[in-house]
Design a protein around this motif. Structure first.
Motif, PDB file in Angstrom:
ATOM      1  N   PHE A 101      14.086  -7.807   4.553  1.00 17.89           N
ATOM      2  CA  PHE A 101      13.125  -7.705   5.643  1.00 17.89           C
ATOM      3  C   PHE A 101      13.269  -6.382   6.384  1.00 17.89           C
ATOM      4  CE2 PHE A 101      12.482 -12.045   4.737  1.00 17.89           C
ATOM      5  CZ  PHE A 101      11.258 -12.389   5.270  1.00 17.89           C
ATOM      6  N   PHE A 108       7.432  -0.067   5.643  1.00 18.21           N
ATOM      7  CA  PHE A 108       6.091  -0.269   6.203  1.00 18.21           C
ATOM      8  C   PHE A 108       5.848   0.675   7.371  1.00 18.21           C
ATOM      9  CE2 PHE A 108       2.890  -2.397   8.806  1.00 18.21           C
ATOM     10  CZ  PHE A 108       1.925  -2.652   7.848  1.00 18.21           C
ATOM     11  N   PHE A 112       3.534   3.209   5.516  1.00 19.62           N
ATOM     12  CA  PHE A 112       2.218   2.579   5.497  1.00 19.62           C
ATOM     13  C   PHE A 112       1.513   2.652   6.847  1.00 19.62           C
ATOM     14  CE2 PHE A 112       4.225   0.954   1.790  1.00 19.62           C
ATOM     15  CZ  PHE A 112       3.219   0.657   0.895  1.00 19.62           C
ATOM     16  N   LEU A 128      13.756  -6.041  19.820  1.00 22.65           N
ATOM     17  CA  LEU A 128      14.636  -7.096  19.301  1.00 22.65           C
ATOM     18  C   LEU A 128      16.092  -6.784  19.616  1.00 22.65           C
ATOM     19  CD1 LEU A 128      13.350  -7.973  15.727  1.00 22.65           C
ATOM     20  CD2 LEU A 128      13.642  -9.555  17.591  1.00 22.65           C
ATOM     21  N   LEU A 169      18.028 -11.664  12.734  1.00 20.72           N
ATOM     22  CA  LEU A 169      17.098 -11.060  13.688  1.00 20.72           C
ATOM     23  C   LEU A 169      17.789 -10.014  14.551  1.00 20.72           C
ATOM     24  CD1 LEU A 169      14.896 -14.053  14.805  1.00 20.72           C
ATOM     25  CD2 LEU A 169      14.101 -11.886  13.900  1.00 20.72           C
ATOM     26  N   TRP A 202       2.784   2.739  -2.403  1.00 23.85           N
ATOM     27  CA  TRP A 202       3.821   1.830  -2.869  1.00 23.85           C
ATOM     28  C   TRP A 202       4.623   2.482  -3.986  1.00 23.85           C
ATOM     29  CZ3 TRP A 202       7.176  -1.582  -2.102  1.00 23.85           C
ATOM     30  CH2 TRP A 202       7.738  -2.313  -3.142  1.00 23.85           C
TER      31      TRP A 202
ATOM     32  N   LYS B  15      -2.763  -0.334 -10.235  1.00 25.56           N
ATOM     33  CA  LYS B  15      -1.891   0.262  -9.209  1.00 25.56           C
ATOM     34  C   LYS B  15      -2.457   0.040  -7.818  1.00 25.56           C
ATOM     35  CE  LYS B  15      -3.232   5.087  -8.649  1.00 25.56           C
ATOM     36  NZ  LYS B  15      -3.044   6.477  -9.028  1.00 25.56           N
ATOM     37  N   LEU B  16      -3.797  -0.023  -7.703  1.00 29.84           N
ATOM     38  CA  LEU B  16      -4.378  -0.311  -6.391  1.00 29.84           C
ATOM     39  C   LEU B  16      -4.116  -1.759  -5.983  1.00 29.84           C
ATOM     40  CD1 LEU B  16      -7.724   1.676  -6.450  1.00 29.84           C
ATOM     41  CD2 LEU B  16      -5.602   2.208  -5.252  1.00 29.84           C
ATOM     42  N   GLN B  18      -1.473  -3.457  -6.923  1.00 29.86           N
ATOM     43  CA  GLN B  18      -0.070  -3.472  -6.482  1.00 29.86           C
ATOM     44  C   GLN B  18       0.067  -2.917  -5.074  1.00 29.86           C
ATOM     45  OE1 GLN B  18       2.011  -1.241  -9.433  1.00 29.86           O
ATOM     46  NE2 GLN B  18       2.441  -3.016 -10.711  1.00 29.86           N
ATOM     47  N   GLU B  19      -0.686  -1.868  -4.793  1.00 31.11           N
ATOM     48  CA  GLU B  19      -0.625  -1.239  -3.475  1.00 31.11           C
ATOM     49  C   GLU B  19      -1.027  -2.237  -2.387  1.00 31.11           C
ATOM     50  OE1 GLU B  19       0.075   1.826  -2.459  1.00 31.11           O
ATOM     51  OE2 GLU B  19      -1.091   2.231  -0.655  1.00 31.11           O
ATOM     52  N   ALA B  22       1.681  -4.895  -2.047  1.00 33.88           N
ATOM     53  CA  ALA B  22       2.870  -4.369  -1.362  1.00 33.88           C
ATOM     54  C   ALA B  22       2.612  -4.244   0.126  1.00 33.88           C
ATOM     55  CB  ALA B  22       3.250  -3.014  -1.946  1.00 33.88           C
ATOM     56  N   ARG B  23       1.426  -3.732   0.455  1.00 34.79           N
ATOM     57  CA  ARG B  23       1.119  -3.564   1.876  1.00 34.79           C
ATOM     58  C   ARG B  23       1.111  -4.923   2.585  1.00 34.79           C
ATOM     59  NH1 ARG B  23      -1.903  -0.403   5.589  1.00 34.79           N
ATOM     60  NH2 ARG B  23      -1.977   1.364   4.211  1.00 34.79           N
ATOM     61  N   LEU B  26       4.800  -6.233   2.872  1.00 37.02           N
ATOM     62  CA  LEU B  26       5.578  -5.501   3.874  1.00 37.02           C
ATOM     63  C   LEU B  26       5.080  -5.809   5.282  1.00 37.02           C
ATOM     64  CD1 LEU B  26       6.107  -2.037   2.164  1.00 37.02           C
ATOM     65  CD2 LEU B  26       7.640  -3.988   2.256  1.00 37.02           C
ATOM     66  N   ALA B  27       3.750  -5.899   5.440  1.00 36.33           N
ATOM     67  CA  ALA B  27       3.217  -6.243   6.755  1.00 36.33           C
ATOM     68  C   ALA B  27       3.677  -7.639   7.156  1.00 36.33           C
ATOM     69  CB  ALA B  27       1.692  -6.166   6.745  1.00 36.33           C
ATOM     70  N   MET B  29       6.506  -8.951   6.331  1.00 29.79           N
ATOM     71  CA  MET B  29       7.895  -8.834   6.764  1.00 29.79           C
ATOM     72  C   MET B  29       7.983  -8.358   8.205  1.00 29.79           C
ATOM     73  SD  MET B  29       9.684  -7.205   3.427  1.00 29.79           S
ATOM     74  CE  MET B  29      10.451  -8.255   2.210  1.00 29.79           C
ATOM     75  N   VAL B  30       7.150  -7.363   8.549  1.00 34.15           N
ATOM     76  CA  VAL B  30       7.158  -6.887   9.935  1.00 34.15           C
ATOM     77  C   VAL B  30       6.720  -8.009  10.870  1.00 34.15           C
ATOM     78  CG1 VAL B  30       6.091  -5.279  11.534  1.00 34.15           C
ATOM     79  CG2 VAL B  30       6.780  -4.498   9.286  1.00 34.15           C
ATOM     80  N   ALA B  32       7.127 -11.083  10.443  1.00 38.72           N
ATOM     81  CA  ALA B  32       8.203 -12.064  10.553  1.00 38.72           C
ATOM     82  C   ALA B  32       9.243 -11.655  11.580  1.00 38.72           C
ATOM     83  CB  ALA B  32       8.869 -12.260   9.195  1.00 38.72           C
ATOM     84  N   MET B  33       9.255 -10.377  11.977  1.00 40.15           N
ATOM     85  CA  MET B  33      10.142  -9.985  13.077  1.00 40.15           C
ATOM     86  C   MET B  33       9.432 -10.018  14.408  1.00 40.15           C
ATOM     87  SD  MET B  33      11.618  -6.632  11.420  1.00 40.15           S
ATOM     88  CE  MET B  33      11.962  -6.803   9.725  1.00 40.15           C
ATOM     89  N   VAL B  34       8.162  -9.594  14.388  1.00 39.42           N
ATOM     90  CA  VAL B  34       7.449  -9.460  15.657  1.00 39.42           C
ATOM     91  C   VAL B  34       7.110 -10.832  16.232  1.00 39.42           C
ATOM     92  CG1 VAL B  34       5.357  -8.567  16.721  1.00 39.42           C
ATOM     93  CG2 VAL B  34       6.553  -7.210  15.024  1.00 39.42           C
ATOM     94  N   PRO B  36       8.709 -13.874  15.957  1.00 37.42           N
ATOM     95  CA  PRO B  36       9.812 -14.514  16.685  1.00 37.42           C
ATOM     96  C   PRO B  36      10.101 -13.826  18.012  1.00 37.42           C
ATOM     97  CG  PRO B  36      10.425 -14.207  14.403  1.00 37.42           C
ATOM     98  CD  PRO B  36       9.124 -13.502  14.604  1.00 37.42           C
ATOM     99  N   LEU B  37      10.016 -12.484  18.008  1.00 37.30           N
ATOM    100  CA  LEU B  37      10.254 -11.757  19.262  1.00 37.30           C
ATOM    101  C   LEU B  37       9.269 -12.204  20.331  1.00 37.30           C
ATOM    102  CD1 LEU B  37      11.652  -9.337  20.751  1.00 37.30           C
ATOM    103  CD2 LEU B  37       9.716  -7.988  19.993  1.00 37.30           C
TER     104      LEU B  37
END
Lengths: 305, 81
Positions: A101, A108, A112, A128, A169, A202, B15-16, B18-19, B22-23, B26-27, B29-30, B32-34, B36-37
């Motif tokens: 993560f 990201f 990105f 955090l 976290l 990517w 490849k597009l 996959q892009e 991936a985006r 990854l988004a 994952m972000v 998943a942090m924001v 809970p915060l």
């Protein structure tokens, strides 16, 4: 051949400036040395407090036995085996969650996003790290505990999984910000070359930046590990604090750090129990030192290739 | 007359794809942090805000610390308690 004319004569600085310069140099040198001195001082203090017990205990029992009965009247046993396993398991599980993560978020944010979204995300993720560890423990106790009990087949919510989620976290912002720095340190010419070959973002991230920045990313992961091993208050509150070798994700555990925090205030200064807690501190020192050494060796080994 | 110069070949489409994948991952994952915060901060504010008041922050606890305003949490000294 001749002396330079008077107008070009070397201008000397005033005595005040000269001594001021020396004083500042000395001050800077002292502050550099003091960091090392303080670390050694702390190590020496912890070592001396624990030292009298080193020869009195059976180390093979201490390290491998799960029996921690420091206040028993009949048969005092100082086995920290369960706590070592507890510390390692909770740190390991936290890293299993936090590393993908954290690195994913670093990619990201760095590759990105751009402009305002990137800066906003960076600030939010660093928030955090601004939550105090006691508040994390409090969240584990009052929120995650109930969530785990309700959603998962666990009899108690204060367990390995709970603490690992909190630790994940807590260490993720470190991994993200240092990993992002590592990605930023990769020269833009690498990205431009890959773009010119028709690579997508990517493909650039996975095929170019990951190999190019692996030292920095490894450092980010290991700093996250260091954060997770040393954390005390959150794991004290969320692990269940039971001396126990975990066999599932839902078993309560106890860590080395939490043991010191919970028991040091209850011991008599100079008693064997007190000294044993300092020896646990020494073990933590050793573990952290080993992690750092490993990091150093790994980074160097990677670089030599 | 000419064929389109930049027709998407299967390789480009892959490849597009996959892009985009991936985006999205990854988004996620972000997120998943924001999330809970945000949830933690919201939880703390919702649970704590009704109890914050000027009396809580400035006055000594009353009624043997049993009154709602059991205050001055940051002063820490127990001399007047």
């Amino acid at each position: 051949m001749s002396d330079p004319p008077a107008s070009l004569a070397r201008r000397t600085r005033s005595a005040l400036a000269l001594w001021g310069e020396r004083a500042v140099e000395l001050l800077i040198r002292l502050s550099g040395v003091s960091a090392v001195l303080f670390v050694f001082g702390i190590f020496l203090f912890v070592f001396l407090e624990g030292a009298p017990l080193i020869t009195d205990i059976d180390w093979s029992k201490v390290i491998f036995s799960p029996d921690w009965y420091p206040t028993s009247r009949e048969n005092v046993r100082y086995g920290v085996g369960a706590m070592i396993i507890g510390t390692l398991s909770v740190t390991g599980l936290a890293m299993v969650i936090a590393v993908p993560f954290g690195l994913g978020a670093a990619f990201f944010v760095s590759e990105f996003c751009s402009g305002t979204p990137r800066e906003t995300l960076k600030v939010v993720i660093e928030l955090l790290a601004a939550i105090p560890s006691i508040v994390w423990g409090f969240i584990g106790l009052s929120v995650v505990n109930h969530l785990i009990q309700r959603l998962l087949p666990a009899p108690v919510g204060l367990n390995l999984l709970n603490a690992a989620l909190l630790l994940a976290l807590m260490s993720v912002p470190i991994i993200v910000s240092i990993g992002e720095d590592a990605l930023k340190a990769v020269p833009d010419s690498y990205r431009e070359a890959a773009l010119a070959l028709g690579a997508t973002r990517w493909q650039i991230a996975w095929r170019v930046l990951l190999p190019a920045a692996r030292n920095g990313l490894l450092a980010a992961v290991l700093l996250g590990v260091g954060r997770a091993i040393g954390e005390t208050m959150a794991v004290l509150m969320a692990t269940g604090h039971a001396v126990n070798i975990p066999t599932s994700l839902f078993d309560p555990i106890r860590t080395l750090t939490a043991t010191i925090a919970a028991e040091l205030g209850e011991t008599a200064v100079g008693s064997p129990h007190y000294r044993m807690l300092f020896l646990i501190g020494l073990m933590l020192f050793t573990i952290t030192f080993a992690v750092n050494l490993l990091a150093d060796l790994a980074v160097r080994g990677v670089r030599r290739q | 007359m000419n064929p389109p110069t930049f027709a998407a070949t299967p390789l480009v489409r892959r490849k597009l794809r996959q892009e985009r994948l991936a985006r999205a991952v990854l988004a996620g994952m972000v997120l998943a942090m924001v999330l809970p915060l945000a949830a933690i901060i919201a939880y703390l504010v919702i649970q704590g805000a009704p109890l914050i008041s000027w009396a809580f922050l400035t006055q000594n606890p009353s009624n043997g610390m049993r009154a709602a305003a059991s205050g001055r949490p940051w002063w820490g000294r127990s001399t007047s308690w």
